[in-house]
Design an enzyme around this catalytic site. Structure first.
Site, PDB file in Angstrom:
ATOM      1  CG  ASN A 228       3.738  -7.112   5.228  1.00  0.00           C
ATOM      2  OD1 ASN A 228       2.951  -7.855   4.651  1.00  0.00           O
ATOM      3  ND2 ASN A 228       3.350  -6.020   5.867  1.00  0.00           N
ATOM      4  CD1 TRP A 229       6.573 -10.094  -0.262  1.00  0.00           C
ATOM      5  CD2 TRP A 229       5.587 -11.917  -1.123  1.00  0.00           C
ATOM      6  NE1 TRP A 229       7.562 -10.911  -0.780  1.00  0.00           N
ATOM      7  CE2 TRP A 229       6.983 -12.029  -1.319  1.00  0.00           C
ATOM      8  CE3 TRP A 229       4.766 -12.952  -1.584  1.00  0.00           C
ATOM      9  CZ2 TRP A 229       7.571 -13.134  -1.952  1.00  0.00           C
ATOM     10  CZ3 TRP A 229       5.351 -14.054  -2.212  1.00  0.00           C
ATOM     11  CH2 TRP A 229       6.731 -14.127  -2.392  1.00  0.00           C
ATOM     12  CE  LYS A 230       3.525  -3.150   3.524  1.00  0.00           C
ATOM     13  NZ  LYS A 230       3.588  -1.722   3.795  1.00  0.00           N
TER      14      LYS A 230
ATOM     15  CG  HIS B 243       1.518  -4.094   9.132  1.00  0.00           C
ATOM     16  ND1 HIS B 243       1.091  -2.950   8.495  1.00  0.00           N
ATOM     17  CD2 HIS B 243       2.805  -4.268   8.766  1.00  0.00           C
ATOM     18  CE1 HIS B 243       2.083  -2.459   7.769  1.00  0.00           C
ATOM     19  NE2 HIS B 243       3.140  -3.245   7.920  1.00  0.00           N
TER      20      HIS B 243
ATOM     21  CD  GLU C  82       0.364  -1.096   5.254  1.00  0.00           C
ATOM     22  OE1 GLU C  82       0.154  -2.253   4.843  1.00  0.00           O
ATOM     23  OE2 GLU C  82       1.370  -0.436   4.911  1.00  0.00           O
TER      24      GLU C  82
ATOM     25  CD  GLU D 158       6.798  -2.734  10.291  1.00  0.00           C
ATOM     26  OE1 GLU D 158       7.574  -2.915   9.350  1.00  0.00           O
ATOM     27  OE2 GLU D 158       5.577  -2.920  10.214  1.00  0.00           O
TER      28      GLU D 158
ATOM     29  N   GLY E  26       6.820   2.752   4.028  1.00  0.00           N
ATOM     30  CA  GLY E  26       6.452   3.064   2.652  1.00  0.00           C
ATOM     31  C   GLY E  26       6.799   4.467   2.199  1.00  0.00           C
TER      32      GLY E  26
ATOM     33  CB  SER F 212      11.850   3.306   4.313  1.00  0.00           C
ATOM     34  OG  SER F 212      10.570   3.814   3.980  1.00  0.00           O
TER      35      SER F 212
ATOM     36  N   GLY G 239       8.737  -4.172   3.635  1.00  0.00           N
ATOM     37  CA  GLY G 239       7.603  -4.143   2.718  1.00  0.00           C
ATOM     38  C   GLY G 239       8.091  -4.056   1.282  1.00  0.00           C
ATOM     39  N   GLY G 240       8.196  -2.833   0.765  1.00  0.00           N
ATOM     40  CA  GLY G 240       8.526  -2.603  -0.644  1.00  0.00           C
ATOM     41  C   GLY G 240       9.710  -3.398  -1.168  1.00  0.00           C
TER      42      GLY G 240
HETATM   43  C1  PEP Z   1       5.905  -2.599   6.336  1.00  0.00           C
HETATM   44  O1  PEP Z   1       4.837  -2.280   5.847  1.00  0.00           O
HETATM   45  O2  PEP Z   1       5.953  -3.451   7.238  1.00  0.00           O
HETATM   46  C2  PEP Z   1       7.111  -1.936   5.850  1.00  0.00           C
HETATM   47  C3  PEP Z   1       8.142  -1.904   6.632  1.00  0.00           C
HETATM   48  O3  PEP Z   1       7.044  -1.370   4.603  1.00  0.00           O
HETATM   49  P1  PEP Z   1       8.254  -0.626   3.824  1.00  0.00           P
HETATM   50  O4  PEP Z   1       9.474  -1.488   3.976  1.00  0.00           O
HETATM   51  O5  PEP Z   1       7.789  -0.551   2.419  1.00  0.00           O
HETATM   52  O6  PEP Z   1       8.430   0.690   4.480  1.00  0.00           O
END
Ligand code: PEP
Length: 262
Positions: free
Chosen positions: A27-29, A108, A110, A180, A186, A222, A243-244
């Protein structure tokens, strides 16, 4: 839930996922311009297995052909459930279809927390996407207070019940869930493998009760190139939503490597 053809669908779903590599979804957000996205793909190199990327709309539109060429499943991070109309700033399913997207991210945390997306809206989005022939990846998760107070089971069950309401049997193979925990997104600290095993066992049981099927269940929060092998070996984990670490081609590649099964 319709019961018609349920046995056949269960058999097909089981066959489809036997010995499967883990799903690796990024997920590049609100990251990755078109140029950065192209550089990412060049550095990533060839991939195999079930790899998905959810880029921002502009990068999605310009790089759709590049994702397709590389066998990467791609789709938006959000969409509107209405076909067209006066909804400034929104993107519709026909627009997404034109880009050849397959899987759409929905719900998601967010979007739920920053844009007040409700389970009712998420349910409408899922129904609209499935009707249009897309598959969806539904994100669910509890916050830290809900985890600590022991409310997480109720919270997660309610999200699934509301978001998947009205799901017809023939659309079950088009659903994937990403668990999640909000407190792990994050933060650099994933849930422990014990927490992941317990939660995935619970969610698999709820999903089986709601759909009669073994729905693919990803873990997100994470995940990185160091913990992916451990998390991926937890029973009930069918893949990752990242994500990251999905923004760095070398990290994303390592996660893809440890996710291969055959
Ligand atoms: C996400 O936002 O879906 C996510 C899992 O982010 P991260 O891997 O950065 O925790």
């Amino acid at each position: 839930m319709e019961q018609k053809n349920l046995d056949q669908i269960i058999r097909e779903t089981v066959a489809r996922y036997m010995n499967r590599s883990l799903i690796v979804a990024g997920n590049w957000k609100m990251n990755m311009t078109v140029r950065e996205g192209m550089e990412f793909l060049e550095k990533l190199g060839p991939v195999d297995g079930k790899v998905m990327i959810f880029p921002p709309y502009t990068t999605l539109a310009v790089l759709a052909g590049e994702f397709r060429k590389r066998g990467i499943i791609y789709g938006p991070q959000n969409f509107h459930y209405k076909e067209s109309g006066a909804y400034t700033g929104e993107i519709s399913l026909p627009m997404i279809k034109e880009l050849g997207c397959d899987c759409l991210l929905v719900g998601h945390s967010e979007r739920r927390s920053y844009y007040n997306e409700t389970d009712e809206e998420i349910q409408k989005k899922i129904q609209a996407a499935l009707k249009e022939g897309f598959s969806v990846m539904l994100c669910i998760g509890e916050n830290l207070e809900e985890r600590k107070s022991g409310q997480w089971k109720n919270v997660l069950r309610k999200q699934l019940e509301k978001d998947l309401e009205g799901l017809s049997t023939d659309r079950i193979p088009y659903i994937q869930i990403a668990y999640e925990p909000i407190w792990a997104i994050g933060t650099g600290v994933s849930a422990s493998t014990e927490e992941i095993i317990e939660t995935h066992r619970y969610l698999k049981a709820v999903l089986s009760e709601l759909t009669g099927s073994d729905i693919p269940l990803l873990y997100g929060g994470s995940v990185n190139e160091k913990n992916a092998a451990d998390i991926g070996s937890c029973p009930g984990v069918d893949g990752f939503l990242i994500g990251g670490a999905s923004l760095k081609p070398e990290k994303f590649r390592k996660i893809i490597e440890v996710s291969k099964r055959e």
